[in-house]
Design an enzyme around this catalytic site. Structure first.
Site, short mmCIF file in Angstrom:
data_model
loop_
_atom_site.label_atom_id
_atom_site.label_comp_id
_atom_site.label_asym_id
_atom_site.label_seq_id
_atom_site.Cartn_x
_atom_site.Cartn_y
_atom_site.Cartn_z
NE ARG A 23 42.99 46.77 32.79
CZ ARG A 23 42.10 46.02 32.12
NH1 ARG A 23 41.74 46.34 30.92
NH2 ARG A 23 41.61 44.96 32.69
NE ARG A 27 43.34 46.26 25.07
CZ ARG A 27 42.27 45.53 25.39
NH1 ARG A 27 41.90 44.53 24.61
NH2 ARG A 27 41.56 45.81 26.46
NE ARG A 36 48.39 42.23 23.98
CZ ARG A 36 48.00 41.30 23.10
NH1 ARG A 36 48.84 40.88 22.16
NH2 ARG A 36 46.80 40.79 23.15
CG ASP A 72 45.10 40.69 34.38
OD1 ASP A 72 44.72 41.62 33.67
OD2 ASP A 72 44.31 39.93 34.96
CE1 TYR A 149 37.17 38.18 35.05
CE2 TYR A 149 37.58 39.17 37.20
CZ TYR A 149 37.25 39.30 35.86
OH TYR A 149 37.00 40.54 35.36
#
Ligand code: CP3
Length: 345
Positions: A23, A27, A36, A72, A149
């Protein structure tokens, strides 16, 4: 070009030890938040110029030894026929959740060239922009992690629906796993053809299973993917990294995947993994992502200890034990990268 990261993946001890962060584009970087801020996450993933831009940010800012494609693991589930969205704070939503035979039947395969062209285009842009700097890692979710998921309809704590299908409808679960495996094989193959120089398979949730269930319901599918990538005609042979979060009880099984590199989270000391599997295995890992909250002095001790344990392995690639958190100051991540390089030079 023979990059240190790729040499380590192939089992060569290199100095300094190569390092990247799961990652690493994300962010915690103001530069990422800036890009973003204008678009939502999925738009970013589907716009090659922007995805390439944020992929490169941590290379410039942190000085890591590899880039990982910005995308992703859930991206290929959309062309399989599922609705995918990310809600702020709630994480991913997949709808409708896959629960019965009819739901599994409706899921289709994918043709990466027409269904996820933006991923392949991002890879092509990145290979041009990164040439001579760092190699590019492609990735996918592992079938079990993607299945959780799909069956839960998003993130979960108990994974009750997934385990229920696995236990109560094992044939249906196998059918679902086989479908996801087929998609993952062609997806990773397409990434490699487009220029990915290594691939990582993320099995974030396989650690919720005991050894017996992992062996029966998960391992054969991971083996099928790794074998496919190693045997497919006319594709370059690239290293495969297999990462299980919370997989300390599945070390032997992870090795049986025949991936070139085994990723460890922070709960399993590399020294224990070396003891368990012997000196012929390449390990990646495994600083606790929260250790980046330590003082510089304590952080240095932790990194030294991990590097020391890594010297017992066939080769070592330094990483966090899971993704970097949005709360980490970028300077601390930068410090970590330079400490790894300094302490292993
Ligand atoms: O590592 C990288 O820098 C490459 C990009 C990457 C992302 N996700 C970007 C992302 C990679 C390799 C992933 C993998 C991924 N995605 C995994 C496996 C690794 C792991 O973390 O266990 C999983 C389980 C996912 C699914 C996923 N994506 C979740 C659960 C979430 C929401 C949680 C969160 O952190 O917000 C995402 C969103 C996501 N994927 C973000 C990023 C940068 C945050 C999106 C944003 O900008 O709002």
């Amino acid at each position: 070009m023979d990059y240190p990261f790729l040499r380590a993946c192939r089992g060569e001890r290199v100095s300094p030890v190569p390092v990247w962060l799961m990652r690493q584009a994300g962010r915690y970087l103001p530069e990422y938040r800036e890009v973003r801020g204008k678009d939502d996450f999925l738009t970013l993933c589907k716009t090659p110029e922007l995805a390439a831009e944020v992929t490169i940010q941590p290379i410039d800012i942190l000085g890591v030894d590899a880039a990982i494609l910005f995308s992703d693991i859930l991206i290929p589930l959309e062309p399989m026929g599922m609705g995918l969205s990310f809600s702020e704070g709630k994480g991913p939503i997949l709808e409708p959740a896959v629960r019965d035979e009819k739901d599994v039947e409706t899921l289709g395969g994918i043709d990466p060239d027409s269904d996820v062209p933006f991923v392949l285009e991002t890879i092509r842009i990145l290979r041009q922009e990164l040439e001579g700097r760092v190699p590019l890692i492609g990735f996918s979710g592992a079938p079990f992690t993607l299945a959780t998921y799909m069956v839960e309809g998003g993130s979960s704590k108990s994974f009750m629906h997934t385990k229920r299908m696995m236990y109560a409808a094992p044939r249906l679960f196998r059918e679902l796993m086989a479908k996801i495996t087929g998609v993952t094989k062609s997806y990773l193959e397409a990434q490699i053809r487009a220029g990915a120089q290594a691939v990582q398979i993320f099995d974030t949730w396989a650690g919720i299973l005991g050894r017996e269930d992992y062996r029966e319901h998960v391992l054969p599918f991971v083996q099928e993917i790794v074998a496919h990538l190693k045997q497919a005609p006319d594709i370059p042979e690239v290293p495969v990294i297999y990462f299980i979060l919370n997989g300390g009880h599945l070390l032997w099984e992870a090795r049986e995947s025949r991936a070139d590199v085994i990723g460890l989270d922070w709960r399993t000391p590399i020294a224990d993994a070396v003891k368990a599997l012997g000196k012929d295995v390449v390990f990646q890992g495994n600083l606790d992502p929260c250790a980046l909250f330590l003082s510089e002095e304590r952080l240095k001790e932790r990194i030294s200890s991990i590097l020391e344990q890594g010297r017992g392995a066939k080769a070592h690639i330094f990483n966090l034990g899971h993704g970097i958190l949005p709360e980490i100051p970028p300077d601390k991540a930068k410090l970590m990268v330079s400490l790894v390089h300094e302490l292993s030079a």
